[in-house]
Write an enzyme that holds these catalytic residues in place. Structure first.
Site, PDB file in Angstrom:
ATOM      1  N   HIS A 478       0.822  -1.221   0.000  1.00  0.00           N
ATOM      2  CA  HIS A 478       0.000   0.000   0.000  1.00  0.00           C
ATOM      3  C   HIS A 478       0.858   1.274   0.000  1.00  0.00           C
ATOM      4  CE1 HIS A 478      -3.713   1.922  -0.085  1.00  0.00           C
ATOM      5  NE2 HIS A 478      -4.260   1.549   1.064  1.00  0.00           N
ATOM      6  N   ASP A 482      -2.117   2.272  -4.576  1.00  0.00           N
ATOM      7  CA  ASP A 482      -3.336   2.713  -3.908  1.00  0.00           C
ATOM      8  C   ASP A 482      -4.427   1.663  -4.056  1.00  0.00           C
ATOM      9  OD1 ASP A 482      -2.205   5.130  -3.138  1.00  0.00           O
ATOM     10  OD2 ASP A 482      -2.758   6.113  -5.012  1.00  0.00           O
TER      11      ASP A 482
END
Length: 507
Positions: A478, A482
């Site tokens: 992450h 995204d």
């Protein structure tokens, strides 16, 4: 003339390192390939071996210094060049100067070979020969396990194994002496006794449980794992067909044989001995590395997983329609993996963050698509790489996957086969997994988990129908990918599999 010691190439994008520790002092005697200095980079610690034997004449960089690739670290003078050389430990003297052969033949040393950059030690996995055995030039005599792969060490000369220095399970450094061969000697000319015992002899407990000798089957030596299965299950070792390298019986062969009626020859067993309820076994180098890398991935990456499911009807119908023609033309069966590789490459081009990696404060975007395909082996999970998968046909991908599978099972995978991937696919479905959260293969930013196909009811156009469905799991870092990018990637993979013509039309 002095031999220079320089900082070796430390991997892609790594340009400098820090001197962590010198293992030798100026004036110390050194052997070729003996570790001299430990370097630390932002990725890994490596030991720099001596490029030649002699005396460490000078040290040019001190502990704590930061040095660039190819920087001068020190120099080695040829043996005898310095009268101030310090005395080596007794163990080193024994390794470098074995006793003269009683038979009068030349003694040839067997040493641990270099097995790739950053690999400095290995475990003795299995001795394929014992003391007193005759060997031919280049005949495999011992199997080594590193943290990357397993490999066989060939005999450097024909003759007889005079002495075995390292026993099964020992950890040995690159360049270490592990055996001595008396060149040109015959098997009758050397005694077969050994301080470490017969490397292929089962333990008394295993032999007693089996009721017979399980050390070999049809002249194929059994390694410890299959030997234990044969002993515990009371199998006939000579009746097991080996699928390993050189026809060697693997643990998988022994486990498969136990369910065959012809193998159930065990006599009624004595009452179970309840005194020994556990067995402690040292982890293999490969398993240690797998454990360390998986934990590092969890500790360093902001790992998250998103899920979806895919209707496999179109892919299965396409396979059924063309499988015979595909096999006839290309000599390989059309599997699911080539569809997934192509679908992932197509999605990676649309979402380049998933094909990138983080290096410090930089993001490295990859303009090539090297897809790792996880393969389960007896010793653990390995991930060979399908390089430039975007440029290869489905037949080429299937052939390469099949070849990697054979190499993995026989222990022939090389270090370079598993380096440099940009994205990984793991198929837990072959083991029956319904759903999982795969762990990243660092430094990659994404991994796709496949699972088993099962008939499930789904709603289509207001009706409930039965379709072959597979859950997909996409784990990602992450920090760079995204949520929108990860979901988009997984949706594109789903669309490409449910309508494979999209791949042909680049939609």
């Amino acid at each position: 003339m002095a031999t220079e010691i320089r900082v070796p190439t430390l991997g892609e994008s790594v340009t400098e390192a820090t001197i962590a520790k010198w293992m030798k002092n100026e004036g110390d005697a050194v052997n070729v390939d003996e570790p001299l200095v430990e370097l630390e980079t932002d990725k890994v610690s490596v030991e720099v071996p001596a490029p030649a034997a002699g005396v460490l004449a000078s040290i040019s960089a001190n502990e704590g210094d930061t040095v660039e690739v190819d920087a001068l670290l020190g120099a080695i003078e040829a043996a005898g060049a310095s009268a101030e050389a310090k005395t080596e430990p007794a163990s080193k003297k024994t390794e470098s100067k074995p006793a003269a052969a009683s038979g009068g033949g030349e003694e040839i040393e067997v040493r641990v070979p270099a097995s790739g950059e950053s690999v400095t030690e290995a475990d003795i996995g299995e001795w394929l020969k014992k003391e007193g055995d005759a060997v031919e030039l280049d005949e495999p005599i011992v199997s080594l396990e590193t943290d990357k792969a397993a490999m066989d060490v060939p005999a450097p000369a024909g003759g007889v194994i005079k002495k075995i220095i390292a026993a099964e399970g020992d950890t040995v450094e690159v360049g270490s002496l592990i055996a001595i061969i008396e060149a040109g000697a015959s098997a009758n000319g050397v005694a077969s006794s050994s301080e470490i015992g017969d490397a292929n002899r089962p333990s008394p407990r295993a032999a007693a449980a089996a009721g017979h000798d399980v050390s070999a089957s049809n002249d194929k030596p059994l390694s410890p794992a299959p030997r234990r299965v044969v002993a515990e299950r009371g199998l006939d070792a000579t009746a097991i067909q080996g699928s390993g390298k050189g026809g060697r019986v693997t643990k998988g062969d022994a486990l498969a044989a136990q369910s065959t009626p012809a193998q159930q020859t065990r006599a009624p067993s004595a009452p179970r001995d309840l005194g020994e309820r556990e067995e402690r076994v040292k982890m293999s180098r490969l398993r240690q590395t797998i454990a360390r890398r998986l934990k590092e991935a969890q500790d360093s990456a902001a790992m998250l997983t998103t899920f979806n499911d895919v209707d496999m009807t179109a892919v299965m119908e396409l396979r059924n329609q063309y499988k015979d023609l595909f096999d006839k033309k290309h000599g390989i069966k059309l599997g699911f993996m080539s569809f997934f590789v192509k679908a992932c490459v197509h999605a990676l081009k649309e979402v380049p963050d998933v094909n990138a990696e983080i290096d410090g404060t930089d993001i490295i975007y990859k303009n090539h698509y090297d897809i790792g395909v996880a393969v389960g082996t007896e010793k653990g999970l390995v991930v060979p790489i399908i390089r430039d998968a975007d440029l290869k046909s489905m037949a080429e991908i299937e052939l390469e996957i099949a070849d990697y599978g054979r190499k993995a099972r026989s222990g022939d995978l090389k270090l370079e086969d598993m380096q440099g991937g940009t994205f990984t696919i793991s198929n837990g479905g072959v083991y029956g997994s319904l759903l999982s959260t795969p762990i990243l293969n660092q430094p990659q930013s994404g991994i796709l988990g496949m699972h088993r196909i099962e008939q499930r009811p789904i709603a289509r156009n207001g009706e409930v129908i039965i379709r072959p469905m597979m859950y997909l799991a996409m784990s990602y870092d992450h920090r760079i990918v995204d949520g929108k990018g990860a979901v988009t990637f997984l949706v594109r993979v789903k669309e490409n599999l449910e309508d494979p013509q999209r791949l042909l039309l680049d939609l």
